[in-house]
Design a protein around this motif. Structure first.
Motif, mmCIF file in Angstrom:
data_model
loop_
_atom_site.group_PDB
_atom_site.id
_atom_site.type_symbol
_atom_site.label_atom_id
_atom_site.label_comp_id
_atom_site.label_asym_id
_atom_site.label_seq_id
_atom_site.Cartn_x
_atom_site.Cartn_y
_atom_site.Cartn_z
ATOM 1 N N VAL A 263 6.159 2.326 -0.882
ATOM 2 C CA VAL A 263 6.448 0.983 -0.369
ATOM 3 C C VAL A 263 5.185 0.126 -0.424
ATOM 4 O O VAL A 263 5.217 -1.017 -0.893
ATOM 5 N N PHE A 264 4.073 0.660 0.026
ATOM 6 C CA PHE A 264 2.822 -0.111 0.033
ATOM 7 C C PHE A 264 2.381 -0.473 -1.375
ATOM 8 O O PHE A 264 2.051 -1.621 -1.653
ATOM 9 N N ASN A 265 2.365 0.523 -2.262
ATOM 10 C CA ASN A 265 1.847 0.296 -3.609
ATOM 11 C C ASN A 265 2.720 -0.640 -4.437
ATOM 12 O O ASN A 265 2.209 -1.424 -5.228
ATOM 13 N N ASN A 266 4.037 -0.555 -4.258
ATOM 14 C CA ASN A 266 4.954 -1.336 -5.094
ATOM 15 C C ASN A 266 5.370 -2.662 -4.493
ATOM 16 O O ASN A 266 5.904 -3.517 -5.202
ATOM 17 N N VAL A 267 5.131 -2.845 -3.195
ATOM 18 C CA VAL A 267 5.563 -4.083 -2.545
ATOM 19 C C VAL A 267 4.410 -4.756 -1.808
ATOM 20 O O VAL A 267 3.886 -5.779 -2.256
ATOM 21 N N HIS A 268 3.986 -4.198 -0.701
ATOM 22 C CA HIS A 268 3.089 -4.905 0.205
ATOM 23 C C HIS A 268 1.678 -5.142 -0.337
ATOM 24 O O HIS A 268 1.109 -6.212 -0.120
ATOM 25 N N LYS A 269 1.121 -4.186 -1.052
ATOM 26 C CA LYS A 269 -0.202 -4.419 -1.644
ATOM 27 C C LYS A 269 -0.131 -5.508 -2.707
ATOM 28 O O LYS A 269 -1.035 -6.331 -2.831
ATOM 29 N N ARG A 270 0.944 -5.532 -3.449
ATOM 30 C CA ARG A 270 1.113 -6.569 -4.476
ATOM 31 C C ARG A 270 1.281 -7.942 -3.830
ATOM 32 O O ARG A 270 0.707 -8.922 -4.294
ATOM 33 N N LEU A 271 2.086 -8.009 -2.778
ATOM 34 C CA LEU A 271 2.258 -9.288 -2.084
ATOM 35 C C LEU A 271 0.919 -9.793 -1.553
ATOM 36 O O LEU A 271 0.626 -10.987 -1.601
ATOM 37 N N GLY A 272 0.100 -8.876 -1.059
ATOM 38 C CA GLY A 272 -1.191 -9.243 -0.490
ATOM 39 C C GLY A 272 -2.243 -9.626 -1.504
ATOM 40 O O GLY A 272 -3.190 -10.349 -1.182
ATOM 41 N N THR A 273 -2.098 -9.154 -2.748
ATOM 42 C CA THR A 273 -3.131 -9.445 -3.752
ATOM 43 C C THR A 273 -2.700 -10.478 -4.782
ATOM 44 O O THR A 273 -3.546 -11.119 -5.398
ATOM 45 N N GLU A 274 -1.402 -10.661 -4.992
ATOM 46 C CA GLU A 274 -0.919 -11.579 -6.022
ATOM 47 C C GLU A 274 -0.551 -12.955 -5.482
ATOM 48 O O GLU A 274 -0.323 -13.881 -6.262
ATOM 49 N N TRP A 275 -0.509 -13.090 -4.153
ATOM 50 C CA TRP A 275 -0.072 -14.336 -3.526
ATOM 51 C C TRP A 275 -1.102 -14.846 -2.534
ATOM 52 O O TRP A 275 -1.852 -14.071 -1.951
ATOM 53 N N ILE A 276 -1.092 -16.143 -2.322
ATOM 54 C CA ILE A 276 -1.891 -16.777 -1.280
ATOM 55 C C ILE A 276 -0.924 -17.181 -0.170
ATOM 56 O O ILE A 276 0.069 -17.871 -0.420
ATOM 57 N N GLY A 277 -1.195 -16.738 1.038
ATOM 58 C CA GLY A 277 -0.384 -17.142 2.179
ATOM 59 C C GLY A 277 1.058 -16.715 2.126
ATOM 60 O O GLY A 277 1.931 -17.409 2.654
ATOM 61 N N TYR A 278 1.347 -15.579 1.502
ATOM 62 C CA TYR A 278 2.732 -15.099 1.435
ATOM 63 C C TYR A 278 3.186 -14.718 2.834
ATOM 64 O O TYR A 278 2.538 -13.924 3.515
ATOM 65 N N THR A 279 4.299 -15.299 3.273
ATOM 66 C CA THR A 279 4.820 -14.974 4.590
ATOM 67 C C THR A 279 6.328 -14.742 4.526
ATOM 68 O O THR A 279 7.023 -15.291 3.677
ATOM 69 N N ALA A 280 6.783 -13.921 5.442
ATOM 70 C CA ALA A 280 8.206 -13.712 5.688
ATOM 71 C C ALA A 280 8.420 -14.076 7.149
ATOM 72 O O ALA A 280 7.982 -13.355 8.043
#
Length: 133
Positions: free
Chosen positions: A53-70
């Motif tokens: 989950v971390f490697n395929n979703v959350h780490k990518r959201l944290g490194t590929e986006w600025i200010g990504y929020t849900a």
């Protein structure tokens, strides 16, 4: 657990992922969590286990986006199943394009009160458009 307890837990998970505190977020997930990102979403697929989950979703959201929020806006409850309606937003680093998109997240809690299953339903179109260069 009460509906209020589930809402407090899930609100905390949204807060932690928004802050990039993935190790603390992990404490709310079952070791064998099944996490499904919707077809058409950039990180689509079903991932089993915290590391996947971390490697395929959350780490990518944290490194590929600025200010990504849900941002969770409404909660609905049915026993150990919780549905959250909310809104994603963020800016894709490579394109510098921003987006907003509605989502529904379906969570299932196990007997240990950990998230054992997550299913995402999302309007992927605005996300994909923001990623186009």
């Amino acid at each position: 657990m009460t509906e209020h307890d589930y809402q407090v837990i899930l609100a905390k998970t949204y807060e932690l992922t928004g802050q990039g505190k993935l190790e603390e977020f992990a404490t709310y997930l079952a070791d064998d969590v099944s996490w499904t990102e919707a077809a058409g979403f950039p990180y689509a697929g079903t991932y089993v286990g915290k590391e996947a989950v971390f490697n395929n979703v959350h780490k990518r959201l944290g490194t590929e986006w600025i200010g990504y929020t849900a941002e969770p806006l409404h909660y609905a409850f049915n026993g150990q199943h919780v549905m959250v309606y909310g809104r994603y937003s963020g800016t894709y680093k490579k394109s510098q394009k921003s987006f907003q998109a509605d989502f529904v997240h379906l969570y299932t809690f196990n007997a240990d009160n950990k998230v054992s299953q997550f299913i995402q339903v999302v309007d992927s179109y605005p996300v994909v458009k923001a990623m186009e260069g």
